[in-house]
Design a protein around this motif. Structure first.
Motif, PDB file in Angstrom:
ATOM      1  N   ARG A 131     -65.764  59.826   4.948  1.00 35.35           N
ATOM      2  CA  ARG A 131     -66.406  60.625   5.994  1.00 35.35           C
ATOM      3  C   ARG A 131     -67.264  59.694   6.829  1.00 35.35           C
ATOM      4  O   ARG A 131     -67.708  58.644   6.355  1.00 35.35           O
ATOM      5  CB  ARG A 131     -67.239  61.746   5.403  1.00 35.35           C
ATOM      6  CG  ARG A 131     -68.431  61.300   4.622  1.00 35.35           C
ATOM      7  CD  ARG A 131     -69.143  62.511   4.040  1.00 35.35           C
ATOM      8  NE  ARG A 131     -70.300  62.055   3.299  1.00 35.35           N
ATOM      9  CZ  ARG A 131     -71.542  62.271   3.678  1.00 35.35           C
ATOM     10  NH1 ARG A 131     -71.791  62.948   4.767  1.00 35.35           N
ATOM     11  NH2 ARG A 131     -72.543  61.817   2.956  1.00 35.35           N
ATOM     12  N   VAL A 144     -63.345  67.800  11.547  1.00 30.92           N
ATOM     13  CA  VAL A 144     -62.448  67.894  10.407  1.00 30.92           C
ATOM     14  C   VAL A 144     -62.055  66.492   9.963  1.00 30.92           C
ATOM     15  O   VAL A 144     -61.587  65.689  10.757  1.00 30.92           O
ATOM     16  CB  VAL A 144     -61.185  68.710  10.771  1.00 30.92           C
ATOM     17  CG1 VAL A 144     -60.217  68.734   9.606  1.00 30.92           C
ATOM     18  CG2 VAL A 144     -61.568  70.115  11.170  1.00 30.92           C
ATOM     19  N   ARG A 181     -59.733  66.199   3.502  1.00 28.35           N
ATOM     20  CA  ARG A 181     -60.950  66.585   2.786  1.00 28.35           C
ATOM     21  C   ARG A 181     -61.083  68.104   2.708  1.00 28.35           C
ATOM     22  O   ARG A 181     -61.648  68.637   1.762  1.00 28.35           O
ATOM     23  CB  ARG A 181     -62.162  65.972   3.466  1.00 28.35           C
ATOM     24  CG  ARG A 181     -63.426  66.124   2.666  1.00 28.35           C
ATOM     25  CD  ARG A 181     -64.552  65.334   3.309  1.00 28.35           C
ATOM     26  NE  ARG A 181     -65.746  65.459   2.548  1.00 28.35           N
ATOM     27  CZ  ARG A 181     -66.130  64.604   1.628  1.00 28.35           C
ATOM     28  NH1 ARG A 181     -65.406  63.553   1.376  1.00 28.35           N
ATOM     29  NH2 ARG A 181     -67.241  64.794   0.965  1.00 28.35           N
ATOM     30  N   TRP A 182     -60.527  68.812   3.665  1.00 25.06           N
ATOM     31  CA  TRP A 182     -60.614  70.265   3.682  1.00 25.06           C
ATOM     32  C   TRP A 182     -59.894  70.878   2.486  1.00 25.06           C
ATOM     33  O   TRP A 182     -60.240  71.968   2.037  1.00 25.06           O
ATOM     34  CB  TRP A 182     -60.051  70.824   4.979  1.00 25.06           C
ATOM     35  CG  TRP A 182     -58.598  70.533   5.185  1.00 25.06           C
ATOM     36  CD1 TRP A 182     -58.056  69.438   5.776  1.00 25.06           C
ATOM     37  CD2 TRP A 182     -57.499  71.325   4.746  1.00 25.06           C
ATOM     38  NE1 TRP A 182     -56.687  69.507   5.748  1.00 25.06           N
ATOM     39  CE2 TRP A 182     -56.310  70.659   5.130  1.00 25.06           C
ATOM     40  CE3 TRP A 182     -57.391  72.540   4.076  1.00 25.06           C
ATOM     41  CZ2 TRP A 182     -55.051  71.163   4.857  1.00 25.06           C
ATOM     42  CZ3 TRP A 182     -56.124  73.040   3.815  1.00 25.06           C
ATOM     43  CH2 TRP A 182     -54.975  72.357   4.209  1.00 25.06           C
ATOM     44  N   GLU A 239     -62.483  70.984  -0.323  1.00 23.61           N
ATOM     45  CA  GLU A 239     -63.537  71.942  -0.008  1.00 23.61           C
ATOM     46  C   GLU A 239     -63.030  73.370  -0.116  1.00 23.61           C
ATOM     47  O   GLU A 239     -63.735  74.257  -0.599  1.00 23.61           O
ATOM     48  CB  GLU A 239     -64.094  71.675   1.397  1.00 23.61           C
ATOM     49  CG  GLU A 239     -64.698  70.301   1.561  1.00 23.61           C
ATOM     50  CD  GLU A 239     -65.906  70.070   0.677  1.00 23.61           C
ATOM     51  OE1 GLU A 239     -66.597  71.045   0.312  1.00 23.61           O
ATOM     52  OE2 GLU A 239     -66.160  68.915   0.318  1.00 23.61           O
ATOM     53  N   ARG A 240     -61.807  73.623   0.308  1.00 22.00           N
ATOM     54  CA  ARG A 240     -61.215  74.953   0.213  1.00 22.00           C
ATOM     55  C   ARG A 240     -61.037  75.355  -1.249  1.00 22.00           C
ATOM     56  O   ARG A 240     -61.326  76.482  -1.630  1.00 22.00           O
ATOM     57  CB  ARG A 240     -59.869  74.960   0.931  1.00 22.00           C
ATOM     58  CG  ARG A 240     -59.138  76.277   0.828  1.00 22.00           C
ATOM     59  CD  ARG A 240     -57.704  76.143   1.226  1.00 22.00           C
ATOM     60  NE  ARG A 240     -57.032  75.218   0.317  1.00 22.00           N
ATOM     61  CZ  ARG A 240     -55.842  74.690   0.568  1.00 22.00           C
ATOM     62  NH1 ARG A 240     -55.214  74.949   1.675  1.00 22.00           N
ATOM     63  NH2 ARG A 240     -55.283  73.867  -0.300  1.00 22.00           N
TER      64      ARG A 240
END
Length: 105
Positions: A43, A52, A56-57, A60-61
């Motif tokens: 990041r 975004v 990585r999403w 996190e999801r």
């Protein structure tokens, strides 16, 4: 240890995404010992606002799905095996609901 178990169970997985904290010796060890590519998703702290970060999403999801279950919001478990079971249960529930919605079976 997790990557070694992953390689032993699922020999077709060749790419693993990891957080920036895993950069360093793990990447070279996984490449030489396990023949597995560990791609570190970094990041950037110099950006302002929401951006975004690729892949990585997904993590996190998944954490958000697990946190929907009350027992996983706090760390109540004392043994690692119990904690692991409390992660498996919400993921089984989440994935079985998703499979039931598709109706492709």
């Amino acid at each position: 240890r997790l990557l070694a178990d992953l390689r032993a169970r699922f020999h077709t997985i060749s790419l693993v995404w990891a957080d920036g904290g895993y950069a360093g010796r793990l990447v070279t060890w996984a490449k030489t010992v396990l023949s597995m590519t560990v791609q570190v998703v970094q990041r950037t702290d110099d950006l302002t606002g929401f951006h975004v970060v690729p892949r990585r999403w997904v993590v996190e999801r998944t954490f958000a799905w697990i946190s929907k279950h009350r027992r996983c919001v706090r760390d109540y478990e004392t043994l690692p095996a119990h904690h692991e079971a409390m992660i498996h249960i919400p993921m089984i529930m989440t994935m079985s609901r998703r499979l039931a919605r598709t109706g492709d079976w």
